[in-house]
Design a protein around this motif. Sequence first.
Motif, mmCIF file in Angstrom:
data_model
loop_
_atom_site.group_PDB
_atom_site.id
_atom_site.type_symbol
_atom_site.label_atom_id
_atom_site.label_comp_id
_atom_site.label_asym_id
_atom_site.label_seq_id
_atom_site.Cartn_x
_atom_site.Cartn_y
_atom_site.Cartn_z
ATOM 1 N N TRP A 188 0.837 -1.175 0.039
ATOM 2 C CA TRP A 188 0.000 -0.168 -0.068
ATOM 3 C C TRP A 188 0.830 1.477 -0.080
ATOM 4 C CZ3 TRP A 188 -5.284 0.073 0.025
ATOM 5 C CH2 TRP A 188 -5.882 -1.041 0.162
ATOM 6 N N ARG A 189 0.407 2.082 -0.909
ATOM 7 C CA ARG A 189 1.300 3.606 -0.848
ATOM 8 C C ARG A 189 0.159 4.542 -1.396
ATOM 9 N NH1 ARG A 189 1.946 5.318 -5.792
ATOM 10 N NH2 ARG A 189 2.401 3.997 -7.672
ATOM 11 N N THR A 190 0.763 5.629 -0.860
ATOM 12 C CA THR A 190 0.103 7.159 -1.459
ATOM 13 C C THR A 190 0.078 7.292 -2.868
ATOM 14 O OG1 THR A 190 0.242 8.135 0.984
ATOM 15 C CG2 THR A 190 -0.477 9.554 -1.002
ATOM 16 N N MET A 191 -0.961 7.370 -3.429
ATOM 17 C CA MET A 191 -1.029 7.660 -5.035
ATOM 18 C C MET A 191 -0.645 9.064 -5.368
ATOM 19 S SD MET A 191 -1.826 4.736 -5.955
ATOM 20 C CE MET A 191 -2.511 4.774 -7.741
ATOM 21 N N GLU A 192 -0.084 9.363 -6.320
ATOM 22 C CA GLU A 192 0.275 10.602 -6.777
ATOM 23 C C GLU A 192 -0.874 11.183 -7.980
ATOM 24 O OE1 GLU A 192 4.248 10.023 -8.504
ATOM 25 O OE2 GLU A 192 5.148 9.431 -6.592
ATOM 26 N N ALA A 193 -0.711 12.441 -8.190
ATOM 27 C CA ALA A 193 -1.668 13.073 -8.835
ATOM 28 C C ALA A 193 -2.057 12.492 -10.344
ATOM 29 C CB ALA A 193 -1.297 14.427 -9.125
ATOM 30 N N GLY A 194 -1.009 11.978 -10.902
ATOM 31 C CA GLY A 194 -0.877 11.517 -12.270
ATOM 32 C C GLY A 194 -1.750 10.196 -12.574
ATOM 33 N N ALA A 205 -4.396 9.239 -10.861
ATOM 34 C CA ALA A 205 -5.863 9.406 -10.453
ATOM 35 C C ALA A 205 -6.661 8.761 -11.816
ATOM 36 C CB ALA A 205 -6.195 10.882 -10.671
ATOM 37 N N PRO A 206 -6.239 8.616 -13.066
ATOM 38 C CA PRO A 206 -6.972 7.992 -13.989
ATOM 39 C C PRO A 206 -7.128 6.500 -13.858
ATOM 40 C CG PRO A 206 -5.600 9.619 -15.050
ATOM 41 C CD PRO A 206 -5.414 9.562 -13.718
ATOM 42 N N ALA A 207 -5.968 5.940 -13.209
ATOM 43 C CA ALA A 207 -5.878 4.380 -13.137
ATOM 44 C C ALA A 207 -6.865 4.153 -12.062
ATOM 45 C CB ALA A 207 -4.475 4.148 -12.901
ATOM 46 N N ILE A 208 -6.721 4.972 -10.765
ATOM 47 C CA ILE A 208 -7.800 4.584 -9.750
ATOM 48 C C ILE A 208 -9.365 4.775 -10.176
ATOM 49 C CG2 ILE A 208 -8.530 5.397 -7.547
ATOM 50 C CD1 ILE A 208 -5.840 6.977 -7.362
ATOM 51 N N HIS A 209 -9.502 5.670 -11.159
ATOM 52 C CA HIS A 209 -10.885 5.986 -11.579
ATOM 53 C C HIS A 209 -11.363 4.885 -12.545
ATOM 54 C CE1 HIS A 209 -13.827 7.736 -14.945
ATOM 55 N NE2 HIS A 209 -14.496 7.702 -13.714
ATOM 56 N N ALA A 210 -10.353 4.345 -13.440
ATOM 57 C CA ALA A 210 -10.541 3.197 -14.104
ATOM 58 C C ALA A 210 -10.996 1.825 -13.419
ATOM 59 C CB ALA A 210 -9.424 2.697 -15.076
ATOM 60 N N LEU A 211 -10.120 1.457 -12.185
ATOM 61 C CA LEU A 211 -10.632 0.513 -11.334
ATOM 62 C C LEU A 211 -11.926 0.833 -10.716
ATOM 63 C CD1 LEU A 211 -8.134 -1.185 -8.739
ATOM 64 C CD2 LEU A 211 -10.511 -0.770 -8.292
ATOM 65 N N ALA A 256 -6.444 -2.582 -5.869
ATOM 66 C CA ALA A 256 -7.483 -1.979 -4.875
ATOM 67 C C ALA A 256 -6.873 -0.643 -4.412
ATOM 68 C CB ALA A 256 -7.596 -2.743 -3.429
ATOM 69 N N TYR A 257 -7.914 0.154 -3.769
ATOM 70 C CA TYR A 257 -7.772 1.588 -3.438
ATOM 71 C C TYR A 257 -8.689 1.987 -2.255
ATOM 72 C CZ TYR A 257 -12.034 3.257 -5.754
ATOM 73 O OH TYR A 257 -13.207 3.453 -5.924
ATOM 74 N N LEU A 305 -13.479 7.863 5.321
ATOM 75 C CA LEU A 305 -13.355 6.785 4.320
ATOM 76 C C LEU A 305 -14.343 6.940 3.125
ATOM 77 C CD1 LEU A 305 -12.810 4.165 6.721
ATOM 78 C CD2 LEU A 305 -11.175 5.830 6.176
ATOM 79 N N ASP A 306 -13.900 7.751 2.134
ATOM 80 C CA ASP A 306 -14.822 8.259 1.145
ATOM 81 C C ASP A 306 -14.667 7.426 -0.493
ATOM 82 O OD1 ASP A 306 -16.729 9.866 0.043
ATOM 83 O OD2 ASP A 306 -15.501 11.528 -0.390
ATOM 84 N N GLY A 307 -14.745 6.252 -0.041
ATOM 85 C CA GLY A 307 -14.755 5.214 -1.331
ATOM 86 C C GLY A 307 -13.523 4.192 -1.329
ATOM 87 N N ALA A 308 -13.935 3.009 -1.875
ATOM 88 C CA ALA A 308 -12.874 1.865 -1.683
ATOM 89 C C ALA A 308 -13.348 0.889 -2.393
ATOM 90 C CB ALA A 308 -12.381 1.487 -0.405
ATOM 91 N N ALA A 309 -12.238 0.347 -3.354
ATOM 92 C CA ALA A 309 -12.623 -0.913 -4.280
ATOM 93 C C ALA A 309 -11.410 -1.889 -4.412
ATOM 94 C CB ALA A 309 -13.338 -0.364 -5.484
ATOM 95 N N SER A 310 -11.750 -3.080 -4.628
ATOM 96 C CA SER A 310 -10.740 -4.227 -5.089
ATOM 97 C C SER A 310 -11.179 -4.896 -6.300
ATOM 98 C CB SER A 310 -10.396 -4.867 -3.992
ATOM 99 O OG SER A 310 -11.504 -5.699 -3.502
#
Length: 227
Positions: free
Chosen positions: A11-17, A19-25, A67-68, A98-103
């Motif tokens: 697990w790590r903190t995601m970077e600004a660039g 965001a599209p990968a998280i949105h796709a998941l 997951a995120y 906790l404003d959203g999570a998914a795997s």
Amino acid sequence: MNVMTDFLFHWRTMEAGEAPAIHALHSEVAAATPRGMVRPDGLEHFQRHVAECGRILGCFADGDLVAYGVLGMDSPTVDHLAELLRLRADERARLCVLDGAASLPEWRGRRLHCAAIEERMALGRELGRTLVAATVAPENMRSLRGLLLEGFSVHGYAIVYGGLARLIVRRDLLQAIPEWTTVRRVPSADHEGHQRALAEGLQGFHCWQDEHEHWHVDYGHIKNTAP
């Protein structure tokens, strides 16, 4: 090798660039989830939370995002939940959501949902946000069960996010997880039952499945542990 432990999750903190990968998941998971169970979030939600509104933690296996979990700190959602929970100014200052999570479906059964809760609580504590809240659909037993197992309790019921029914849960990381006395048991899909229990000043703290595989939530109050 046990298939449940054959991957090392990071697990790590995601970077600004990213965001599209998280949105796709998120979009992949939301498309396969019953309507109303998951709030459909646009790309901008994730772009805001890797910047000014909070943090996003990503979970990786063999370098792939699987997951995120979103941690909100300074957003309209955090402000709204502070109002719904009737928090004082000092409580709002240490509130995070906790404003959203998914795997991904193929990675479920590996405790990633609970890990996402734990990782975000730990990050919130590091950032001084020791009062943690979340919303969850009453029928979303995977999420509700995970939150209650992690020491959260149901404090409210509201129609939010443009018409979605949600239970509001919270946990104060500065307080020990209490012991509870059960007063009422409410079927998880009984929205009026949740509201009646909350109107009586009760809190939901445990969920369980009966012999017919129907889920219920135990409502009650904190035990009086004084001698």
